[in-house]
Every structure is written in C-alpha cells, then in structure tokens.
Design an enzyme around this catalytic site. Structure first.
Site, PDB file in Angstrom:
ATOM      1  N   HIS A 269      41.848  47.872  45.997  1.00 20.45           N
ATOM      2  CA  HIS A 269      40.730  48.488  45.707  1.00 20.45           C
ATOM      3  C   HIS A 269      39.392  47.974  46.912  1.00 20.45           C
ATOM      4  CE1 HIS A 269      41.217  48.319  41.198  1.00 20.45           C
ATOM      5  NE2 HIS A 269      41.675  49.212  41.488  1.00 20.45           N
TER       6      HIS A 269
ATOM      7  N   ILE B  67      39.056  41.819  45.481  1.00 18.57           N
ATOM      8  CA  ILE B  67      38.241  42.317  46.819  1.00 18.57           C
ATOM      9  C   ILE B  67      38.013  41.150  47.552  1.00 18.57           C
ATOM     10  CG2 ILE B  67      37.484  44.695  45.740  1.00 18.57           C
ATOM     11  CD1 ILE B  67      35.072  43.389  45.247  1.00 18.57           C
TER      12      ILE B  67
ATOM     13  N   ASN C 282      48.928  35.817  31.975  1.00 22.71           N
ATOM     14  CA  ASN C 282      47.466  35.948  31.829  1.00 22.71           C
ATOM     15  C   ASN C 282      46.686  35.157  30.805  1.00 22.71           C
ATOM     16  OD1 ASN C 282      45.414  38.350  32.997  1.00 22.71           O
ATOM     17  ND2 ASN C 282      45.123  38.547  30.796  1.00 22.71           N
TER      18      ASN C 282
ATOM     19  N   CYS D  60      30.285  52.094  59.220  1.00 22.94           N
ATOM     20  CA  CYS D  60      29.374  53.081  59.512  1.00 22.94           C
ATOM     21  C   CYS D  60      30.168  54.413  59.025  1.00 22.94           C
ATOM     22  CB  CYS D  60      28.803  53.026  60.895  1.00 22.94           C
ATOM     23  SG  CYS D  60      28.026  54.776  61.006  1.00 22.94           S
TER      24      CYS D  60
HETATM   25  P1  NAD Z   1      39.606  41.791  34.344  1.00 22.87           P
HETATM   26  O1  NAD Z   1      38.267  41.239  34.456  1.00 22.87           O
HETATM   27  O2  NAD Z   1      39.424  43.062  33.662  1.00 22.87           O
HETATM   28  O3  NAD Z   1      40.549  40.873  33.627  1.00 22.87           O
HETATM   29  C1  NAD Z   1      40.848  39.853  34.110  1.00 22.87           C
HETATM   30  C2  NAD Z   1      41.952  39.177  33.222  1.00 22.87           C
HETATM   31  O4  NAD Z   1      42.207  37.785  33.691  1.00 22.87           O
HETATM   32  C3  NAD Z   1      41.321  38.883  32.014  1.00 22.87           C
HETATM   33  O5  NAD Z   1      42.388  39.337  30.914  1.00 22.87           O
HETATM   34  C4  NAD Z   1      41.464  37.393  31.731  1.00 22.87           C
HETATM   35  O6  NAD Z   1      41.700  36.890  30.482  1.00 22.87           O
HETATM   36  C5  NAD Z   1      42.379  37.068  32.800  1.00 22.87           C
HETATM   37  N1  NAD Z   1      42.098  35.679  33.293  1.00 22.87           N
HETATM   38  C6  NAD Z   1      40.867  35.133  33.619  1.00 22.87           C
HETATM   39  N2  NAD Z   1      40.905  33.916  34.189  1.00 22.87           N
HETATM   40  C7  NAD Z   1      42.273  33.707  34.369  1.00 22.87           C
HETATM   41  C8  NAD Z   1      43.103  32.642  34.655  1.00 22.87           C
HETATM   42  N3  NAD Z   1      42.369  31.551  35.399  1.00 22.87           N
HETATM   43  N4  NAD Z   1      44.464  32.578  34.646  1.00 22.87           N
HETATM   44  C9  NAD Z   1      44.977  33.758  34.041  1.00 22.87           C
HETATM   45  N5  NAD Z   1      44.137  34.733  33.433  1.00 22.87           N
HETATM   46  C10 NAD Z   1      42.947  34.628  33.789  1.00 22.87           C
HETATM   47  O7  NAD Z   1      40.123  42.100  35.853  1.00 22.87           O
HETATM   48  P2  NAD Z   1      41.201  42.993  36.443  1.00 22.87           P
HETATM   49  O8  NAD Z   1      42.281  43.452  35.894  1.00 22.87           O
HETATM   50  O9  NAD Z   1      41.545  42.706  38.022  1.00 22.87           O
HETATM   51  O10 NAD Z   1      40.260  44.538  36.667  1.00 22.87           O
HETATM   52  C11 NAD Z   1      38.919  44.283  37.152  1.00 22.87           C
HETATM   53  C12 NAD Z   1      38.337  44.917  38.494  1.00 22.87           C
HETATM   54  O11 NAD Z   1      37.380  43.955  39.024  1.00 22.87           O
HETATM   55  C13 NAD Z   1      39.556  45.031  39.514  1.00 22.87           C
HETATM   56  O12 NAD Z   1      39.232  46.295  39.777  1.00 22.87           O
HETATM   57  C14 NAD Z   1      38.797  44.120  40.783  1.00 22.87           C
HETATM   58  O13 NAD Z   1      38.624  44.908  41.914  1.00 22.87           O
HETATM   59  C15 NAD Z   1      37.373  43.849  40.307  1.00 22.87           C
HETATM   60  N6  NAD Z   1      36.953  42.193  40.587  1.00 22.87           N
HETATM   61  C16 NAD Z   1      37.607  41.622  41.609  1.00 22.87           C
HETATM   62  C17 NAD Z   1      37.273  40.301  41.739  1.00 22.87           C
HETATM   63  C18 NAD Z   1      37.890  39.577  42.822  1.00 22.87           C
HETATM   64  O14 NAD Z   1      37.981  40.116  43.732  1.00 22.87           O
HETATM   65  N7  NAD Z   1      37.875  38.308  42.602  1.00 22.87           N
HETATM   66  C19 NAD Z   1      36.438  39.680  40.780  1.00 22.87           C
HETATM   67  C20 NAD Z   1      35.752  40.461  39.657  1.00 22.87           C
HETATM   68  C21 NAD Z   1      36.235  41.780  39.413  1.00 22.87           C
END
Ligand code: NAD
Length: 242
Positions: free
Chosen positions: A118, A102, A212, A126
């Site tokens: 997402h 996001i 990952n 609004c």
């Molecule tokens: P998640 O946190 O469930 O998984 C993140 C994965 O990325 C983990 O398995 C971790 O091991 C791996 N990871 C972390 N750093 C890494 C790197 N540098 N290189 C490779 N892999 C790495 O995240 P998700 O599956 O995206 O689901 C979580 C939800 O969180 C989503 O719906 C998202 O909208 C939201 N979210 C978004 C943000 C953002 O926009 N940056 C941040 C936090 C959460």
C-alpha cells in the site's frame, strides 16, 4: 503443544514462509489501526478521506482529514513485533514481509525483502517531473499553506507515495503474489483481512498462522490462530524456537 509451540513448529517445518502484516502490528508503536474500537474509523471513513478522488477534487479536505493519518506516523519507532520478524529472517525462517502498512517501521527495524503493497508515507513525488520528496519536505509546503503542494522545480502536483483508495496497485503487489506462490507457509499478523485485493493472499498457501487480537474471516481456514498482541505472540514463538 500450546498454540505458540504449534506456530513455532510450522515455521521450523515450513519450506518457504512469508509474513503478511497489517496496522495491528504497529498499534504497539502508538499508531492507531483502522478497525479496532480505538481505530481511525471511530472518527473518519478512511476509504473516503484517503481516496485519490478526495485528494484531486477536494484537496482542502484531503489535507485536513486523510493527511492527518500520514502525519500521525511522524517519529514512530518499531516495536518488539517488528524486531521479532527481523530476528526470524536472520534465523532463516522468514522470507518476504508483505505489509499493508505505510509507516516504514519494518524497514526501520532492518527487515529485508519488505514489500509495502500500500506504498509508503515517508516519501512523495511530483506527478509531472517525478522528483522525489521526503514527507517532511512535503509537509513544509502544506504547513506553509500550499494546498495542494506544488513541485518547487516544475510546479507539478506533489502527492504522497501511499497507495490511496482508487489508485492502482503498485509493482510490490505483483512481487507479493509471486512470493506467496513460492510460499508454503504464511503468518498473518495484525490484519483484519478485510482490505482487498491483499486479503486474497492467505488463500494461496498450504499452512496459515494468524496472529490477531480480534477474529478475522480466515480464522476457520487457518492451522493456528492466536488471539493475542503481536509483540507478545511473536516473542513467545521466538522463545519456542530457541
Ligand atoms: P485493520 O485496522 O483493518 O485491522 C487491524 C487488526 O489488527 C484488527 O483486527 C485488530 O484487532 C488487530 N490488532 C490491533 N492491535 C493489535 C495488536 N497489538 N496485536 C495484534 N493484533 C492487533 O488493519 P489492516 O488489515 O492493516 O487494513 C487497514 C489498512 O489500513 C491497510 O491498508 C493499511 O495500509 C492502513 N493503515 C496502516 C497503518 C500503518 O501503516 N501503521 C495504520 C492504519 C491504517
């Protein structure tokens, strides 16, 4: 062939490749993910704090807890992983970028055909008159003590464009399904693949590459699995494609 060369070969041979990205892609931009040991789950339960139920029924709590996740995105910049995906698109090796993020960083890295399934924290609207507000405009209201924030034009409830837990999926998710149907190859980067319904998408493609740091439930199903930082892995794959 090493894993990077194998991934590069799949990208070269693929007829239509899409990316599916998650919070792990942006940790190298200084944004915590949800499920790593340093992720938000260590302190809050995002399904609760970032739910539409809490936003509507406990606004004080929403603007203290879940909202902090949106505020943490302010001023963040794309990293080498975002730029590598833009480069792959420029080389004609990547089509849509389906993202659960996001943070708007793919767009800031000038990727095209980004599908933020997402939503996007950079704006809100609004719920009554549909006027659109930047995050900064909404935050000015919140910091001024207006909780929940009200539309300066009509007094309606102003909310984030992020898809909160409990919200319906947006039109971008339909487009993500269609892009996945066109694709024979998908690269999943930085997602734990635990958030539904997005986590169903990798099942639909013939060739699957997963990048990952930790294991995912799809590792056994993928053609290539690289347990490495997104920026390092994508940079190495780009080198193999030179
Ligand atoms: P998640 O946190 O469930 O998984 C993140 C994965 O990325 C983990 O398995 C971790 O091991 C791996 N990871 C972390 N750093 C890494 C790197 N540098 N290189 C490779 N892999 C790495 O995240 P998700 O599956 O995206 O689901 C979580 C939800 O969180 C989503 O719906 C998202 O909208 C939201 N979210 C978004 C943000 C953002 O926009 N940056 C941040 C936090 C959460």
């Amino acid at each position: 062939m090493n894993l990077y060369e194998q991934a590069a070969k799949l990208l070269k041979d693929g007829k239509y490749t899409v990316a599916l990205t998650g919070a792990g892609l942006s940790t190298e931009s200084g944004i915590p993910d949800f499920r790593s040991s340093t992720g938000y789950y260590a302190n809050i339960i995002p399904e609760d704090a970032l739910s539409n139920d809490v936003m509507y029924n406990e606004p004080e709590r929403f603007y203290k807890e879940g909202y902090q996740i949106l505020k943490d995105l302010e001023g963040k910049k794309p990293n080498d992983a975002h730029f590598a995906l833009t480069k792959l698109q420029e080389m004609g090796l990547m089509h849509e970028i389906i993202t659960q993020n996001i943070d708007n960083l793919h767009q800031l890295a000038e990727s095209r055909d980004v599908l933020p399934v997402h939503g996007d924290a950079s704006h809100g609207h609004c719920e009554s008159c549909q006027s659109v507000y930047s995050f900064e405009e909404i935050d000015d209201l919140v910091q001024g003590g207006e909780i929940p924030p009200r539309c300066p034009k009509c007094g309606g409830l102003v909310r984030t464009n992020v898809v909160l837990f409990g919200d319906a999926m947006p039109v971008e998710f339909e487009r993500a399904i269609q892009a996945t149907e066109r694709a024979d190859t998908m690269v999943v980067i930085g997602s734990s693949l635990r958030v539904m319904p997005v986590a169903y998408l990798p099942r639909q493609v013939k060739n699957l590459i997963i990048i990952n740091k930790d294991m995912t439930p799809y590792d056994g199903y993928a053609d290539v699995v690289i347990h490495e930082s997104a920026a390092v892995a994508l940079t190495r794959i780009l080198e193999c494609l030179k």
